[in-house]
Design an enzyme around this catalytic site. Structure first.
Site, PDB file in Angstrom:
ATOM      1  NE  ARG A   1       3.186 -17.381 -28.486  1.00  0.00           N
ATOM      2  CZ  ARG A   1       4.123 -16.652 -27.920  1.00  0.00           C
ATOM      3  NH1 ARG A   1       4.941 -16.984 -27.025  1.00  0.00           N
ATOM      4  NH2 ARG A   1       4.629 -15.387 -28.504  1.00  0.00           N
ATOM      5  CE1 TYR A   2       2.688 -22.685 -26.172  1.00  0.00           C
ATOM      6  CE2 TYR A   2       2.929 -20.747 -24.282  1.00  0.00           C
ATOM      7  CZ  TYR A   2       3.422 -21.668 -25.344  1.00  0.00           C
ATOM      8  OH  TYR A   2       4.941 -21.695 -25.586  1.00  0.00           O
TER       9      TYR A   2
ATOM     10  NE  ARG B   1       1.707 -22.241 -20.438  1.00  0.00           N
ATOM     11  CZ  ARG B   1       1.610 -23.212 -21.440  1.00  0.00           C
ATOM     12  NH1 ARG B   1       0.548 -23.510 -21.734  1.00  0.00           N
ATOM     13  NH2 ARG B   1       2.701 -23.559 -22.130  1.00  0.00           N
TER      14      ARG B   1
ATOM     15  CB  CYS C   1      13.184  -3.931 -16.211  1.00  0.00           C
ATOM     16  SG  CYS C   1      11.982  -4.974 -17.295  1.00  0.00           S
TER      17      CYS C   1
ATOM     18  CB  CYS D   1      18.830  -7.909 -19.794  1.00  0.00           C
ATOM     19  SG  CYS D   1      18.022  -8.008 -17.979  1.00  0.00           S
TER      20      CYS D   1
ATOM     21  CB  CYS E   1      15.757  -7.342 -22.981  1.00  0.00           C
ATOM     22  SG  CYS E   1      13.929  -7.496 -22.802  1.00  0.00           S
TER      23      CYS E   1
ATOM     24  NE  ARG F   1       7.388 -10.040 -23.806  1.00  0.00           N
ATOM     25  CZ  ARG F   1       7.088 -10.839 -22.771  1.00  0.00           C
ATOM     26  NH1 ARG F   1       7.308 -10.529 -21.723  1.00  0.00           N
ATOM     27  NH2 ARG F   1       6.421 -11.916 -22.849  1.00  0.00           N
TER      28      ARG F   1
ATOM     29  CG  ASP G   1      13.515 -15.393 -27.475  1.00  0.00           C
ATOM     30  OD1 ASP G   1      13.768 -16.632 -27.878  1.00  0.00           O
ATOM     31  OD2 ASP G   1      13.465 -15.120 -26.188  1.00  0.00           O
TER      32      ASP G   1
ATOM     33  CG  ASP H   1       9.222 -18.502 -27.003  1.00  0.00           C
ATOM     34  OD1 ASP H   1       8.373 -18.671 -27.791  1.00  0.00           O
ATOM     35  OD2 ASP H   1       9.049 -17.741 -26.054  1.00  0.00           O
TER      36      ASP H   1
ATOM     37  CE  LYS I   1       8.608 -19.235 -22.978  1.00  0.00           C
ATOM     38  NZ  LYS I   1       7.343 -18.798 -23.232  1.00  0.00           N
TER      39      LYS I   1
END
Ligand SMILES: *Cc1c(COP(=O)(O)O)cnc(C)c1O
Ligand code: SF4
Length: 356
Positions: free
Chosen positions: A96-97, A100, A109, A113, A116, A118, A280, A317, A324
């Site tokens: 995206r950037y 990076r 995981c 969570c 989450c 994602r 999010d 985000d 972000k």
């Protein structure tokens, strides 16, 4: 005769509605069955042990035990809230950037969570990148000298063995222009025993290799018990710079005293608070989201009473993948600057120096 088992001693990760009920962490209901069937559930022993089953508002349970509220989707919620897919040239990589990329070697995981970001992507053990997938990802990086950092996320990359982590590091070291390899993980709090001396040693970059940073996801001070503290100490003692990411969650940490205790505990364990994420717009998570105005008020309250090294940046985000951005609070207003107590002091905000 063998001594009786203590009732709250969870040895295995709880993965089904029936296991949660049996452990006393949830009451049986058709809603619980529906949520658990529609999403991936895991509460590992280290986190189950932190839950007080007698407290209906327990902040640890709230993060990890499924609730009927997840069955409600708000109109603004999305399946891919931060637009990972739109910026993914191929499986396992998001760009995206310019400087990076995100690399997702696994989508599993140690805990799932409930909020989450994602949520609709994680949990698929079959989604791990193959050696050929990794060849493609590192070839993409090698061909683009503008990429200075690889953020290894998922899922949770600390679910990989030390040998697999060392392989990622060796691959990243082959690209001279990669300065930093940053791992995002919840393992130090969710399964601290996985952070073995061998894992810490595997993260030591070879001479000339990139600097390795670790960002730990922690939301509540109670997540930082003795075992998590020891895991963080193993990473810090191995020379790895540690930062944290926390999510601002209604009913978990949306009060100044809890956030203050969390950020104080983090710096006590040599972890620099990095981001406080506004949650999010994930489907079925409206019950976790405070307003941004509430988040700003909390950040304002912390500014006056908490060390500067313990202050994260409050970020959002932008839905769809625009990136972000910090979302305040804003200390500069028209004609003045606000102090932590709320008083406005005149300051020539727009004045840039002598004009004559
Ligand atoms: C969050 C994110 C990053 C890392 O952002 P930082 O602000 O550097 O922590 C990089 N790429 C993508 C696609 C991201 O979502
Ligand atoms: S550890 Fe991170 S990626 Fe995994 S479920 Fe929690 S928030 Fe999602």
């Amino acid at each position: 005769m063998l001594p009786a088992e203590p009732p709250v001693c969870h040895r295995r990760t709880l993965r089904t509605a029936a296991e949660l009920v049996e452990a006393g962490l949830a009451r049986p209901s058709p809603e619980l069955d529906r949520v658990a069937a529609a999403s991936v559930v895991a509460v590992p022993p280290a986190l189950a042990a932190l839950i007080d089953p007698a407290d209906p508002a327990d902040p640890i349970a709230r993060q990890f035990v499924p609730s009927a509220a997840e069955l409600r989707t708000a109109p603004e919620e999305r399946g891919d809230p931060i637009g990972d897919d739109a910026f993914s040239p191929f499986k396992g990589l998001v760009h995206r950037y310019p400087d990076r990329v995100l690399l997702k070697p696994v989508l599993v995981c140690p805990v799932y969570c409930r909020f989450c970001f994602r949520r609709e992507a994680v949990g698929d053990a079959g989604a791990a990148l193959s050696p050929a997938d990794l060849d493609r990802a590192f070839a993409y990086v090698a061909a683009r000298p503008a990429i200075r950092e690889i953020v290894v996320t998922g899922g949770d990359p600390f679910m990989l063995s030390p040998a697999r982590l060392a392989d990622l590091l060796a691959r990243a070291s082959a690209a001279d222009h990669v300065d930093v390899l940053r791992f995002h993980t919840r393992v130090p709090v969710a399964d601290p025993g996985r952070v073995t001396p061998g894992l810490a040693a595997a993260l030591k970059a070879p001479p000339g290799g990139p600097a390795v940073w670790v960002s730990v996801h922690v939301n509540h001070p109670r997540e930082l018990g003795a075992d998590a503290a020891a895991a963080l100490a193993r990473l810090a003692d191995a020379g790895l710079p540690l930062v944290s990411q926390s999510v601002l969650l209604k009913g978990v940490n949306d009060d100044a005293a809890t956030l203050e205790a969390l950020f104080r505990a983090l710096i006590r364990h040599r972890v620099r608070p990095y981001y406080l994420h506004h949650p999010d717009l994930v489907r079925g998570t409206a019950h976790f989201r405070p307003s941004i105005a509430e988040g700003q008020a909390l950040m304002r309250a912390l500014r006056g009473r908490l060390s500067g090294i313990a202050q994260p940046t409050y970020v959002l985000d932008i839905p769809g993948g625009a990136g972000k951005v910090p979302v305040g609070p804003d200390w500069l207003g028209q004609g003045g600057v606000t102090d932590p107590g709320g008083a406005v002091h005149p300051y020539p905000v727009a004045f840039s120096g002598p004009t004559c």
